[in-house]
Design a protein around this motif. Structure first.
Motif, PDB file in Angstrom:
ATOM      1  N   GLU A 195     -28.227  61.086  55.696  1.00  0.00           N
ATOM      2  CA  GLU A 195     -28.368  60.146  54.614  1.00  0.00           C
ATOM      3  C   GLU A 195     -29.082  60.680  53.300  1.00  0.00           C
ATOM      4  N   PRO A 196     -27.989  60.325  52.412  1.00  0.00           N
ATOM      5  CA  PRO A 196     -28.285  60.942  50.997  1.00  0.00           C
ATOM      6  C   PRO A 196     -29.595  60.580  50.295  1.00  0.00           C
ATOM      7  N   PRO A 197     -30.257  61.609  49.497  1.00  0.00           N
ATOM      8  CA  PRO A 197     -31.648  61.058  48.751  1.00  0.00           C
ATOM      9  C   PRO A 197     -31.496  59.773  48.056  1.00  0.00           C
ATOM     10  N   ALA A 198     -32.508  59.239  47.943  1.00  0.00           N
ATOM     11  CA  ALA A 198     -32.658  57.941  47.258  1.00  0.00           C
ATOM     12  C   ALA A 198     -32.359  58.030  45.617  1.00  0.00           C
ATOM     13  N   ARG A 199     -32.535  59.362  45.254  1.00  0.00           N
ATOM     14  CA  ARG A 199     -32.141  59.567  43.754  1.00  0.00           C
ATOM     15  C   ARG A 199     -30.669  59.592  43.749  1.00  0.00           C
ATOM     16  N   ARG A 220     -28.437  58.035  45.816  1.00  0.00           N
ATOM     17  CA  ARG A 220     -27.924  56.808  46.113  1.00  0.00           C
ATOM     18  C   ARG A 220     -28.034  56.068  44.699  1.00  0.00           C
ATOM     19  N   ARG A 221     -29.041  56.136  43.983  1.00  0.00           N
ATOM     20  CA  ARG A 221     -29.108  55.563  42.525  1.00  0.00           C
ATOM     21  C   ARG A 221     -28.045  56.087  41.775  1.00  0.00           C
ATOM     22  N   ALA A 222     -27.928  57.149  41.608  1.00  0.00           N
ATOM     23  CA  ALA A 222     -26.836  57.678  40.895  1.00  0.00           C
ATOM     24  C   ALA A 222     -25.340  57.124  40.988  1.00  0.00           C
ATOM     25  N   VAL A 223     -25.236  57.146  42.415  1.00  0.00           N
ATOM     26  CA  VAL A 223     -23.783  56.959  42.881  1.00  0.00           C
ATOM     27  C   VAL A 223     -23.563  55.408  42.297  1.00  0.00           C
ATOM     28  N   ARG A 224     -24.789  54.579  42.586  1.00  0.00           N
ATOM     29  CA  ARG A 224     -24.739  53.090  42.135  1.00  0.00           C
ATOM     30  C   ARG A 224     -24.375  53.027  40.713  1.00  0.00           C
ATOM     31  N   ARG A 236     -22.699  46.443  37.577  1.00  0.00           N
ATOM     32  CA  ARG A 236     -23.821  46.081  36.634  1.00  0.00           C
ATOM     33  C   ARG A 236     -24.879  47.096  36.496  1.00  0.00           C
ATOM     34  N   PRO A 237     -25.363  47.648  37.562  1.00  0.00           N
ATOM     35  CA  PRO A 237     -26.576  48.899  37.606  1.00  0.00           C
ATOM     36  C   PRO A 237     -26.098  49.814  36.487  1.00  0.00           C
ATOM     37  N   GLY A 238     -24.835  50.427  36.366  1.00  0.00           N
ATOM     38  CA  GLY A 238     -24.294  51.442  35.696  1.00  0.00           C
ATOM     39  C   GLY A 238     -24.396  50.728  34.099  1.00  0.00           C
ATOM     40  N   VAL A 239     -23.867  49.684  33.911  1.00  0.00           N
ATOM     41  CA  VAL A 239     -23.794  48.946  32.634  1.00  0.00           C
ATOM     42  C   VAL A 239     -25.167  49.037  31.979  1.00  0.00           C
ATOM     43  N   GLU A 240     -26.353  48.305  32.910  1.00  0.00           N
ATOM     44  CA  GLU A 240     -27.556  48.040  32.432  1.00  0.00           C
ATOM     45  C   GLU A 240     -28.075  49.522  31.914  1.00  0.00           C
ATOM     46  N   GLY A 241     -27.913  50.525  32.891  1.00  0.00           N
ATOM     47  CA  GLY A 241     -28.320  51.859  32.795  1.00  0.00           C
ATOM     48  C   GLY A 241     -27.764  52.554  31.712  1.00  0.00           C
ATOM     49  N   SER A 242     -26.571  52.416  31.393  1.00  0.00           N
ATOM     50  CA  SER A 242     -26.084  53.191  30.236  1.00  0.00           C
ATOM     51  C   SER A 242     -26.241  52.772  28.773  1.00  0.00           C
ATOM     52  N   LYS A 243     -26.306  51.389  28.826  1.00  0.00           N
ATOM     53  CA  LYS A 243     -26.357  50.810  27.295  1.00  0.00           C
ATOM     54  C   LYS A 243     -27.548  51.378  26.428  1.00  0.00           C
ATOM     55  N   THR A 244     -28.532  51.773  27.247  1.00  0.00           N
ATOM     56  CA  THR A 244     -29.761  52.238  26.589  1.00  0.00           C
ATOM     57  C   THR A 244     -29.684  53.761  26.309  1.00  0.00           C
ATOM     58  N   LEU A 245     -29.481  54.419  27.376  1.00  0.00           N
ATOM     59  CA  LEU A 245     -29.554  55.739  27.632  1.00  0.00           C
ATOM     60  C   LEU A 245     -28.308  56.410  26.894  1.00  0.00           C
ATOM     61  N   LEU A 246     -27.383  55.916  26.796  1.00  0.00           N
ATOM     62  CA  LEU A 246     -26.347  56.647  25.948  1.00  0.00           C
ATOM     63  C   LEU A 246     -26.511  56.539  24.624  1.00  0.00           C
ATOM     64  N   LEU A 247     -27.052  55.270  23.899  1.00  0.00           N
ATOM     65  CA  LEU A 247     -27.263  55.301  22.704  1.00  0.00           C
ATOM     66  C   LEU A 247     -28.663  56.279  22.156  1.00  0.00           C
TER      67      LEU A 247
END
Length: 345
Positions: free
Chosen positions: A14-18, A20-24, A73-84
């Motif tokens: 089973e992949p680590p939780a971190r 799995r979140r990255a894959v999402r 949706r998870p990637g969109v929400e995560g990237s809009k702040t971090l990339l800026l």
């Protein structure tokens, strides 16, 4: 013991939780990147709008069509702040610390003037519109300082209710989009120079992402100037949060617990560090060109993700009165910025 081992990340394949979140995050990041690539190409064909504004519009089209995949949706929400935020750090390579200090100090009269005008207008309009004081505070702080970041910093200090935080963020977000589309043509119509528009964008646009995108549509010098003005303005979160924390504690809202360090965004520190490296002459020309190109594409991708993340239902729930307050404060701040620049020559 066997049951415990099975629940631990990375056991039994089973992949680590971190991980799995990255894959999402992958589908949303890929979608935003592809649309940003299209926006970059279209931006060369329509330079008046620029890649960032076109990316935002492409994202809005997808969001309004209701065709954004749930998996994205998870990637969109995560990237809009971090990339800026990464883009802001990259922009630090374009400026020296001396230039940053010069711009920051020279912008203070206009910056403080717009903040005072916004605060006064918020107090007057609150009674006229009959809006909750907590919601007025959140919208006022978001408009006067730095959009959603200021709302996020102030909301725990004043113990804001979740629905008011959502209303305020949605309202500020709407006028970020309006500024991105309206301010560059307005600047050209008024004949503003690169530095004048940079000061205008840095003091009159709510959120950091929208400041960068709005100024980038006007020119490179405007972007550099606006970023410094905006980051100087962002630092005002610290004294404002301290004032509200003292007020909350004085009203029996609990003990005063506030760490200014937590209110200073990490990307501001990164921006200054990279500017220090540039000031020391440690960045070769290829690195400077790469940082400029990377910053531009990161801005476009982040604004595309902002468009993709539009929540129409949340805006509908916001209602008319908070939107009217946001509109009025937005106009007051923009008008005050232009007026003070005109008076100062």
């Amino acid at each position: 013991m066997d049951g415990i081992l099975r629940t631990r990340p990375g056991v039994d394949g089973e992949p680590p939780a971190r991980a799995r979140r990255a894959v999402r995050l992958v589908p949303g990041v890929v979608l935003a990147t592809l649309l940003a690539g299209c926006a970059t190409v279209l931006g060369r064909l329509v330079p008046v709008l620029g890649p960032a504004a076109i990316g935002l519009l492409l994202g809005l089209v997808v969001a309004l069509s209701g065709r954004l995949p749930r998996s994205a949706r998870p990637g969109v929400e995560g990237s809009k702040t971090l990339l800026l935020q990464l883009a802001v750090v990259a922009l630090g390579a374009q400026l020296s610390l001396g230039r940053i200090a010069q711009i920051g100090v020279s912008s203070l009269p206009v910056m403080l003037g717009t903040m005072l005008a916004c605060a006064a207008a918020a107090v007057l309009l609150r009674r006229w519109l009959g809006i909750d004081g907590e919601l007025t505070t959140l919208i006022g702080v978001g408009t006067a300082i730095c959009g959603a970041s200021a709302i996020a910093a102030i909301s725990p200090v004043i113990r804001a209710r979740a629905h008011n935080v959502g209303y305020a963020v949605s309202t500020v977000f709407l006028f970020n989009i309006a500024a991105l589309l309206a301010f560059p043509p307005l600047g050209h119509a008024l004949g503003l120079s690169q530095h004048q528009f940079g000061l205008f964008a840095g003091t009159a646009v709510n959120d950091t992402s929208s400041v960068v995108a709005t100024a980038s549509a006007y020119g490179r010098s405007a972007t550099d100037y606006a970023v410094v003005v905006k980051l100087t303005r962002t630092l005002m979160i610290v004294p404002i949060a301290l004032v509200f924390s003292v007020r909350t504690a004085g009203r029996g809202g609990g003990s005063l617990r506030l760490r200014a360090v937590r209110l200073v965004p990490w990307f501001l520190v990164g921006f200054l560090l990279l500017a220090a490296v540039h000031s020391a002459g440690l960045l070769p020309d290829p690195a400077l060109r790469l940082s400029r190109t990377a910053a531009g594409f990161l801005i476009t991708t982040a604004l595309t993700a902002v468009g993709l993340s539009l929540d129409v239902r949340e805006l509908r729930r916001t209602g008319a009165r908070p939107l009217l307050l946001g509109l009025a404060l937005w106009v007051v701040v923009a008008s005050t910025s232009l007026l003070l620049q005109s008076l100062a020559g």
